[in-house]
Design a protein around this motif. Structure first.
Motif: not given
Lengths: 165, 171
Positions: A19-20, A84, A89, A106, B17, B19-21, B23-24, B27-28, B30
């Motif tokens: 996931r990371i 999700r 997603l 991104m 979007l 949720f996606q932000r 997640e990003w 991620e960062r 992480g």
């Protein structure tokens, strides 16, 4: 007991790591990615098995990994909203031939990757022939061509299913 | 990325979007965590390395122990004990390790090899002939931790001083 805990911990570690790393990391596997995957599985194997190479331990580790995998899919079926968190997603990255630059940046997807997905099977050559490009949960890019787009390989689309076709 | 952003939002496709932000962002975070882990490992906070290596002296200065602050389960590490050689009457040196530390660690190898090993009131005694010790005045124990967590130990010379040390063992 330790075999089950170790296998579960390694599964969790892999899930968090992937996931990371982002969904694009292993979706387009280069030769180096393949070798990387082999190295990762080799190092995880030692941690899961320890010094016990017995058939029972192997059975336990495999049963644990498959058990967790099945459980996560059952959880996602029972509570779709949680899916999700497991897989992310879909994300629209091109609409009407124009890219969403920030989203692509991104998600670490470049225009070349979108064009490659458009060429592959659909036979599209340019971005303006694309109606939508979607980065799917598994990291694959789905491309939906514009209705009137010319294709260099018109036989391609029949083998690919996509919404709106 | 030549064109400006599309003006019209496409069909949903199941995207979210906000949720996606998130997640990003995760991620960062992480990525930064991974970079931190690598840096910590290079410095020795997760095993061997410059910040892990340490030494301790006995109160009278006759013993000097070099060891790692941090170790990992089943990963071999060294305990190096340097001392001023003072042989027993039978021309033997006797180095002891606390029984609890010995139980928490598997001694893979001792250099130089001891003549024999004895149990003595909850501690393990390694007996060396004088000739072995006088050459180097250093005994190295290569040990493998059996379990994670804090691992206190004590090492010394029979009839002489001893030093206490602490380690933390990662799983």
């Amino acid at each position: 007991m330790s075999s089950v805990i170790h296998a579960a911990a390694v599964y969790l570690l892999f899930w968090v790591s992937l996931r990371i790393a982002g969904r694009r990391t292993l979706s387009q596997m280069t030769n180096l990615d393949l070798i990387l995957l082999l190295f990762i599985s080799e190092s995880a194997q030692t941690s899961m098995m320890g010094s016990d190479n017995s058939l029972t331990n192997t059975l336990l580790v495999i049963a644990t990994l498959i058990g967790i995998n099945v459980s996560t899919s059952l959880i996602q079926r029972r509570w779709p909203g949680l899916g999700r968190y497991f897989d992310g997603l879909p994300l629209v990255i091109v609409a009407d031939g124009r890219p969403f630059s920030e989203r692509m940046q991104m998600a670490r997807v470049d225009e070349a990757a979108v064009l490659a997905a458009a060429r592959n099977g659909l036979g599209l050559e340019r971005l303006d022939q694309i109606q939508y490009a979607v980065l799917e949960r598994n990291g694959v890019i789905s491309v939906i061509p514009k209705k009137n787009s010319e294709r260099s390989n018109p036989s391609g689309p029949s083998s690919i299913e996509y919404p709106g076709s | 990325m030549h064109d400006p952003r599309p003006t019209e939002e496409p069909p949903d496709f199941g995207q979210d979007l906000a949720f996606q932000r998130g997640e990003w962002r995760a991620e960062r975070i992480g990525w930064i965590t991974i970079a931190g882990l690598i840096l910590a490992a290079m410095l020795g906070l997760l095993g061997d390395g410059p910040l892990s290596s340490t030494s301790v002296d006995s109160p009278d200065g006759s013993l000097h122990l070099i060891h790692q602050r941090f170790g990992r389960v089943t990963a071999t590490q060294a305990l190096r004990l340097r001392f001023h050689p003072v042989a027993d009457a039978d021309r033997r040196y006797r180095v002891w390790i606390s029984g609890a530390y010995r139980d928490a660690n598997r001694v893979r190898e001792v250099s130089p090899a001891p003549e024999h090993v004895e149990d003595d009131r909850g501690r393990v005694v390694y007996v060396f002939r004088a000739l072995q010790i006088e050459r180097s005045t250093e005994v190295t124990f290569y040990v493998q931790p059996r379990a994670a967590g804090r691992s206190p130990g004590r090492i010394g010379l029979v009839g002489g001083d001893s030093v206490a040390f602490q380690q933390f063992i990662y799983p």
